[in-house]
Design a protein around this motif. Sequence first.
Motif: not given
Length: 364
Positions: A186-189, A234-243
């Motif tokens: 979750x918190x990776x830069x 496709x994604x515009x902001x990083x969220x849980x689904x991205x991880x």
Amino acid sequence: MKFRNFRMVSYVVYGRGSFDQLDEILAPQRKGDAPMIFLVDHYFQNGGGVRNGKSLTERIPLRGKDKIIFADVTYEPKTTQVDKLAKELKDEFGTVSGIIGIGGGSVMDLAKAVSLMMNNPGSSADYQGWDLVKLPGVYKAGIPTLSGTGAEVSRTTVLTGPTRKLGMNSDFTPFDQIVLDPELCANAPANQRFYTGMDCYIHCIESLQGTYLNEFSKSYGEKALELCRDVFVRKNTWDDECDDKLMMASYAGGMSIAYSQVGVAHAVSYGLSYLLGTKHGIGNCIVMNHLEDYYPEAVVEFKQMVDKNKIDIPVGICEGLSDEQFDTMINVSLGMKPLWENALGKDWESIMTREKLRALYEKL
Ligand code: NAD
Ligand code: ZN
């Protein structure tokens, strides 16, 4: 054997919070009072990986003589580091029940290598190559906290030794267990997440456009590529689904290269890494940025992803190097024969000449 008959990871658990099942998973693997050793990425030394108010290190299910060792991964793993860790564990405990690696690709590789060196004599440098490891290691589990390298599923552990950077590739190398808990990433830069994520994207491109491709590799490679595009295009902001998605992309990308090979970006990046110590993920990105002659469409897409995700890719890293230094990189790179053959076919030596490779390094 004509067709590769490869070993895979024995057990896989996937899901947010699955890390908290670790105690149950490890219980049947404990041998008397021999401890479990948790090799943890130094990033988590000061918190991180928090769930229900507890940090990752507080969530590690320590029992008896179990020990947490924080691994400094400022530099990629070395054979000397592996040998030292294995020796210290043998001196302190005689034997251990298992090695549990928690971290990025560097810690995955360290954990695999230390497990093997608990049971194999000599130095890990003796086993850099293909199928040189003779004895199974102790039980080993991998818990990735960055997604992209595919080290969690591969049959290698990449180590820098006295004379080369090369993996211990063997049937004894894959993990016995992996725990895929996307929450741990979750918190990776953003930059680091991108560099490591691009390792997966590049694995897919190199595998899908390589001459070694077969339907097995293709099926995994296409899925992994799709997932990479979901998160970075496709994604515009990083969220849980991205991880969640990137963790599965890493897994599938790793499975794809198990039955094929990587290509030009990796072959060139190994030279950088050997001479300049450039880390794997960022090194691949630095090279990919200039590979339009080899992967034209992918390089366009790569650049779009760099822009969209606002990532810095260093340039000019080979400026001012001597002829001798260029030669070192060229020698290391051209030594990766299977990578070049996969990328350019059987005649690769007539295509990738030393002059051409030198010109490519000068661009980086
Ligand atoms: P890494 O493991 O080197 O870690 C990069 C940085 O991220 C480190 O500073 C680390 O402390 C930090 N980090 C790790 N998890 C974090 C988190 N959740 N949040 C914040 N920071 C975190 O990076 P990587 O790209 O995952 O791995 C690269 C290594 O993997 C190289 O050594 C490379 O040789 C190896 N590799 C192995 C294989 C294989 O098949 N065995 C394949 C590809 C790469
Ligand atoms: Zn890679």
